[in-house]
Design a protein around this motif. Structure first.
Motif, PDB file in Angstrom:
ATOM      1  N   ASP A  27      60.909  58.037  28.156  1.00  0.00           N
ATOM      2  CA  ASP A  27      61.202  56.776  28.844  1.00  0.00           C
ATOM      3  C   ASP A  27      59.975  56.418  29.665  1.00  0.00           C
ATOM      4  OD1 ASP A  27      62.303  54.699  30.606  1.00  0.00           O
ATOM      5  OD2 ASP A  27      64.265  55.424  29.959  1.00  0.00           O
TER       6      ASP A  27
ATOM      7  N   ASP B 199      64.135  56.029  25.118  1.00  0.00           N
ATOM      8  CA  ASP B 199      64.332  54.637  25.492  1.00  0.00           C
ATOM      9  C   ASP B 199      63.872  53.798  24.308  1.00  0.00           C
ATOM     10  OD1 ASP B 199      64.797  52.364  27.065  1.00  0.00           O
ATOM     11  OD2 ASP B 199      62.810  52.417  27.968  1.00  0.00           O
ATOM     12  N   TRP B 200      64.320  52.563  24.243  1.00  0.00           N
ATOM     13  CA  TRP B 200      63.907  51.659  23.165  1.00  0.00           C
ATOM     14  C   TRP B 200      62.642  50.924  23.554  1.00  0.00           C
ATOM     15  CZ3 TRP B 200      67.483  49.748  19.026  1.00  0.00           C
ATOM     16  CH2 TRP B 200      66.834  48.887  18.150  1.00  0.00           C
ATOM     17  N   ASN B 201      62.667  50.244  24.700  1.00  0.00           N
ATOM     18  CA  ASN B 201      61.567  49.371  25.116  1.00  0.00           C
ATOM     19  C   ASN B 201      60.536  50.128  25.946  1.00  0.00           C
ATOM     20  OD1 ASN B 201      62.695  46.925  23.981  1.00  0.00           O
ATOM     21  ND2 ASN B 201      64.232  47.062  25.592  1.00  0.00           N
TER      22      ASN B 201
ATOM     23  N   ASN C  13      57.251  51.936  20.832  1.00  0.00           N
ATOM     24  CA  ASN C  13      58.620  51.860  21.339  1.00  0.00           C
ATOM     25  C   ASN C  13      59.512  52.921  20.691  1.00  0.00           C
ATOM     26  OD1 ASN C  13      59.844  50.827  18.918  1.00  0.00           O
ATOM     27  ND2 ASN C  13      59.197  48.761  19.462  1.00  0.00           N
TER      28      ASN C  13
ATOM     29  N   MET D 125      69.140  57.029  20.958  1.00  0.00           N
ATOM     30  CA  MET D 125      68.480  55.895  21.593  1.00  0.00           C
ATOM     31  C   MET D 125      69.208  55.587  22.902  1.00  0.00           C
ATOM     32  SD  MET D 125      66.098  54.974  19.345  1.00  0.00           S
ATOM     33  CE  MET D 125      65.616  53.331  19.834  1.00  0.00           C
TER      34      MET D 125
ATOM     35  N   THR E  57      69.155  52.752  25.882  1.00  0.00           N
ATOM     36  CA  THR E  57      68.555  51.454  26.133  1.00  0.00           C
ATOM     37  C   THR E  57      69.514  50.482  26.785  1.00  0.00           C
ATOM     38  OG1 THR E  57      67.371  49.640  25.052  1.00  0.00           O
ATOM     39  CG2 THR E  57      69.154  50.662  23.824  1.00  0.00           C
ATOM     40  N   THR E  58      68.974  49.396  27.266  1.00  0.00           N
ATOM     41  CA  THR E  58      69.796  48.309  27.791  1.00  0.00           C
ATOM     42  C   THR E  58      70.214  47.377  26.666  1.00  0.00           C
ATOM     43  OG1 THR E  58      67.818  47.019  28.279  1.00  0.00           O
ATOM     44  CG2 THR E  58      68.741  48.339  30.077  1.00  0.00           C
ATOM     45  N   GLU E  59      69.639  47.569  25.472  1.00  0.00           N
ATOM     46  CA  GLU E  59      69.951  46.723  24.315  1.00  0.00           C
ATOM     47  C   GLU E  59      71.307  47.117  23.745  1.00  0.00           C
ATOM     48  OE1 GLU E  59      67.987  44.303  23.416  1.00  0.00           O
ATOM     49  OE2 GLU E  59      66.245  44.835  24.601  1.00  0.00           O
TER      50      GLU E  59
ATOM     51  N   ARG F 235      70.982  45.207  17.123  1.00  0.00           N
ATOM     52  CA  ARG F 235      70.024  46.229  17.554  1.00  0.00           C
ATOM     53  C   ARG F 235      70.591  47.624  17.313  1.00  0.00           C
ATOM     54  NH1 ARG F 235      64.864  44.474  19.790  1.00  0.00           N
ATOM     55  NH2 ARG F 235      65.019  46.164  21.268  1.00  0.00           N
TER      56      ARG F 235
ATOM     57  N   TYR G  80      73.678  56.382  20.081  1.00  0.00           N
ATOM     58  CA  TYR G  80      73.177  55.276  20.885  1.00  0.00           C
ATOM     59  C   TYR G  80      73.866  55.319  22.231  1.00  0.00           C
ATOM     60  CZ  TYR G  80      71.167  50.555  21.015  1.00  0.00           C
ATOM     61  OH  TYR G  80      70.412  49.460  21.296  1.00  0.00           O
TER      62      TYR G  80
ATOM     63  N   LYS H 118      72.402  51.804  28.756  1.00  0.00           N
ATOM     64  CA  LYS H 118      72.224  51.898  30.206  1.00  0.00           C
ATOM     65  C   LYS H 118      72.928  50.722  30.863  1.00  0.00           C
ATOM     66  CE  LYS H 118      67.383  53.312  29.743  1.00  0.00           C
ATOM     67  NZ  LYS H 118      66.022  52.882  30.054  1.00  0.00           N
TER      68      LYS H 118
END
Length: 123
Positions: free
Chosen positions: A9, A54-56, A61, A80, A82-84, A89, A101, A104
């Motif tokens: 991350d 993390d994704w981003n 990435n 994964m 992530t906030t996505e 996604r 998955y 967050k």
């Protein structure tokens, strides 16, 4: 059985939060990386039972990291984080080989539920 986890991350604060949660469920052998490129280099040097990414992130990435891990032939579980949360996604990550998955923000119990399939966790 080794419990070594690679935690990726770009946010040092988020790594600390996840590390604290991992420690609380009995996972203490955690190697941290600040982006996918650093993680991929570590992945090539060491053996991990699980990758949490993390994704981003800058440089590489999480999805690119996941694809690189899978193209190496590795079947190491990759989760994964992530906030996505949009379905497209999530589907993209699963199709690329993500094992699971986690969106967050998450509760420690949710993390434990996601991890118990891949590593031994203790409450």
């Amino acid at each position: 059985m080794s419990q070594k986890v690679l935690l990726v991350d770009d946010s040092g604060v988020m790594r600390k939060i996840i590390l604290r949660a991992l420690n609380a469920i009995g996972i203490s052998d955690v190697v941290e990386a600040a982006d996918g490129a650093q993680a991929l280099a570590l992945f090539g040097e060491e053996s991990f039972q699980l990758v949490l990414t993390d994704w981003n992130m800058p440089n590489m990435n999480g999805l690119e990291l996941l694809k690189a891990i899978r193209s190496s032939g590795s079947t190491t579980p990759v989760i994964m984080i992530t906030t996505e949360s949009e379905q497209g996604r999530v589907l993209e990550a699963i199709q690329a080989g993500a094992s699971n998955y986690l969106v967050k923000p998450f509760e420690q119990e949710t993390l434990m539920d996601k991890l118990q399939k891949y590593v031994a966790v203790s409450a």
